[in-house]
Write a protein that holds these residues in place. Structure first.
Motif, short mmCIF file in Angstrom:
data_model
loop_
_atom_site.label_atom_id
_atom_site.label_comp_id
_atom_site.label_asym_id
_atom_site.label_seq_id
_atom_site.Cartn_x
_atom_site.Cartn_y
_atom_site.Cartn_z
N THR A 1 3.71 0.63 2.74
CA THR A 1 3.33 -0.34 3.77
C THR A 1 3.27 -1.71 3.11
O THR A 1 2.44 -1.96 2.24
CB THR A 1 1.96 0.00 4.38
OG1 THR A 1 2.01 1.31 4.95
CG2 THR A 1 1.59 -0.99 5.47
N ALA A 2 4.18 -2.59 3.51
CA ALA A 2 4.23 -3.96 3.02
C ALA A 2 3.87 -4.91 4.17
O ALA A 2 3.79 -4.48 5.32
CB ALA A 2 5.62 -4.26 2.46
N ILE B 1 0.88 -1.16 0.00
CA ILE B 1 0.00 0.00 0.00
C ILE B 1 0.91 1.21 0.00
O ILE B 1 1.83 1.30 0.83
CB ILE B 1 -0.91 0.02 1.24
CG1 ILE B 1 -1.74 -1.26 1.32
CG2 ILE B 1 -1.81 1.24 1.24
CD1 ILE B 1 -2.37 -1.49 2.66
N VAL B 2 0.72 2.12 -0.94
CA VAL B 2 1.65 3.23 -1.11
C VAL B 2 0.91 4.55 -1.05
O VAL B 2 -0.17 4.70 -1.64
CB VAL B 2 2.41 3.12 -2.45
CG1 VAL B 2 3.58 4.10 -2.49
CG2 VAL B 2 2.91 1.70 -2.69
N ARG B 3 1.50 5.51 -0.36
CA ARG B 3 0.96 6.86 -0.28
C ARG B 3 2.01 7.81 -0.84
O ARG B 3 3.17 7.80 -0.42
CB ARG B 3 0.63 7.20 1.16
CG ARG B 3 0.01 8.56 1.37
CD ARG B 3 -0.31 8.73 2.85
NE ARG B 3 -0.75 10.06 3.16
CZ ARG B 3 -0.89 10.52 4.40
NH1 ARG B 3 -0.60 9.74 5.43
NH2 ARG B 3 -1.31 11.74 4.64
N PHE B 4 1.62 8.65 -1.80
CA PHE B 4 2.52 9.60 -2.45
C PHE B 4 2.15 11.01 -2.00
O PHE B 4 1.03 11.46 -2.23
CB PHE B 4 2.41 9.50 -3.97
CG PHE B 4 2.70 8.12 -4.51
CD1 PHE B 4 3.99 7.76 -4.88
CD2 PHE B 4 1.68 7.19 -4.66
CE1 PHE B 4 4.25 6.49 -5.40
CE2 PHE B 4 1.92 5.92 -5.16
CZ PHE B 4 3.22 5.58 -5.53
N ARG B 5 3.09 11.70 -1.39
CA ARG B 5 2.88 13.07 -0.95
C ARG B 5 3.70 14.00 -1.83
O ARG B 5 4.92 14.10 -1.68
CB ARG B 5 3.26 13.23 0.52
CG ARG B 5 2.45 12.36 1.48
CD ARG B 5 2.79 12.66 2.91
NE ARG B 5 2.53 14.05 3.23
CZ ARG B 5 3.02 14.67 4.31
NH1 ARG B 5 3.80 14.03 5.15
NH2 ARG B 5 2.72 15.94 4.53
N LEU C 1 -2.23 4.17 -3.44
CA LEU C 1 -2.12 3.05 -4.38
C LEU C 1 -2.08 1.74 -3.62
O LEU C 1 -1.37 1.62 -2.61
CB LEU C 1 -0.84 3.20 -5.21
CG LEU C 1 -0.46 2.04 -6.14
CD1 LEU C 1 -1.37 2.03 -7.36
CD2 LEU C 1 1.00 2.16 -6.57
N GLY C 2 -2.82 0.76 -4.10
CA GLY C 2 -2.70 -0.61 -3.63
C GLY C 2 -2.25 -1.45 -4.80
O GLY C 2 -2.83 -1.37 -5.89
N ILE C 3 -1.21 -2.26 -4.63
CA ILE C 3 -0.68 -3.04 -5.75
C ILE C 3 -0.30 -4.43 -5.28
O ILE C 3 0.26 -4.61 -4.21
CB ILE C 3 0.53 -2.32 -6.40
CG1 ILE C 3 1.12 -3.20 -7.52
CG2 ILE C 3 1.58 -1.94 -5.37
CD1 ILE C 3 2.19 -2.49 -8.34
N LEU C 4 -0.62 -5.42 -6.12
CA LEU C 4 -0.32 -6.82 -5.82
C LEU C 4 0.26 -7.47 -7.07
O LEU C 4 -0.31 -7.38 -8.16
CB LEU C 4 -1.60 -7.54 -5.38
CG LEU C 4 -1.48 -8.96 -4.83
CD1 LEU C 4 -2.67 -9.27 -3.92
CD2 LEU C 4 -1.41 -10.01 -5.94
N CYS C 5 1.40 -8.14 -6.90
CA CYS C 5 2.05 -8.89 -7.98
C CYS C 5 2.23 -10.33 -7.52
O CYS C 5 2.78 -10.58 -6.45
CB CYS C 5 3.40 -8.29 -8.33
SG CYS C 5 3.35 -6.61 -9.01
#
Length: 343
Positions: A258-259, A26-30, A40-44
């Protein structure tokens, strides 16, 4: 397992795998104090049948986040997702030449927009206030294409024969979905096949009986292990809306990741990315979130793609997209990895 504001992520190796080849964050861009955040939520899900699936998933995740972060902040959200996915595809292909690959499913939240991108058989679900679930993606598999061609739908029809994946090369055609006007869903769930292989009925029961994002991902991973799933199981649950930035002044770009097993804070100076002031015409109210290979001739599914994305692809073609991604320049300290073979 880890928790972010209004979101949670969990992953499990499972009882039958020697290693976990899923990668998620889960990523937060400031983008400085003058612009609103992006989330952003991303799963690979690294392809277990190929060599170095976990490495491919790690590389795809890091390349996607790095490209997403360093694109012009005024770039529309759907274009940002498309470019980041294609950049990740080039990075994985250049490293493994088609010998390794990964699925990729991501959802991004802007101020008043919400888009998702999808490749492979990881999935995105939408959950309403009663925790009822709707599958929003279609698996890029042989059976998924057959079912779509026949007008059928079977969420429990699991098939590991992928028609495309990140790392495939020139033929990648990501599915983009505009879910901005999807007011029915207040939670979004991303899963690898080890998680949703529990079946529609069990998945629906887990979602309905969960109190919050953390409770949901924790239960889903536990259930997947309990029923002896054959693959790694990973889940991300994100609540709709924004988490407001603090009022503190800052320059450059801060990336908060956040991983499942760690949190990372990365700061990039203004010299790395140009951050113009937000345009007045784009100003909108920010919602605050609660804290808590195959020879088949059947056409690939296209229902989830936007008219604009189809027109753009026809205009530039897959080869031009690869060339554009290859020309993207990122400073070495922007590329990073989430997870390794031992995770």
């Amino acid at each position: 397992m880890s928790l972010d504001a209004g979101a949670a992520v969990a992953t499990s190796q499972g009882p039958h795998r020697e290693r976990n080849e899923d990668r998620c964050a889960i990523v937060r861009f400031r983008f400085g104090s003058m612009r609103p955040d992006l989330r952003l939520g991303i799963l690979c899900d690294g392809m277990g049948g190929m060599a170095k699936g976990g490495e491919a998933a790690s590389l795809a995740l890091g390349a996607f986040i790095a490209e997403f972060a360093t694109i012009d902040p005024d770039c529309p959200l759907h274009d940002r997702l498309d470019k980041a996915c294609r950049f990740a595809n080039v990075a994985v292909y250049n490293s493994f030449r088609g010998e390794a690959g990964t699925t990729l499913t991501a959802i991004a939240f802007g101020v008043s927009t919400r888009w998702a991108v999808h490749v492979g058989d990881s999935r995105l679900y939408g959950l309403d206030d009663r925790r009822q679930i709707d599958l929003l993606t279609q698996d890029d598999t042989v059976s998924g294409a057959v079912n779509a061609h026949l007008g059928q739908s079977d969420e429990d029809d699991m098939d590991n024969r992928l028609l495309q994946f990140v790392g495939i090369g020139d033929t990648l055609d990501p599915h983009l979905m505009d879910v901005s006007q999807d007011w029915d869903h207040s939670l979004w769930l991303l899963t690898s096949d080890g998680a949703h292989s529990v079946g529609r009925k069990v998945l629906a029961g887990v979602c309905e009986g969960s109190k919050n994002p953390l409770d949901l991902v924790r239960k889903l991973v536990f259930v997947s292990e309990a029923i002896n799933t054959q693959d790694n199981a990973t889940a991300i649950c994100i609540r709709s809306g924004h988490v407001k930035s603090s009022d503190e002044e800052h320059e450059g770009l801060t990336i908060q990741i956040t991983a499942p097993d760690r949190n990372l804070d990365i700061w990039l100076p203004p010299s790395v990315i140009k951050i113009p002031p937000i345009k007045e015409a784009s100003t909108a109210t920010i919602e605050t979130a609660d804290v808590g290979g195959n020879d088949s001739k059947i056409p690939l599914p296209r229902a989830a793609r936007t008219k604009k994305s189809r027109a753009n692809r026809k205009k530039r073609g897959a080869q031009k997209s690869m060339e554009e991604a290859k020309d993207s320049e990122l400073p070495m300290d922007v590329i990073f990895q989430i997870g390794d073979e031992n995770d």
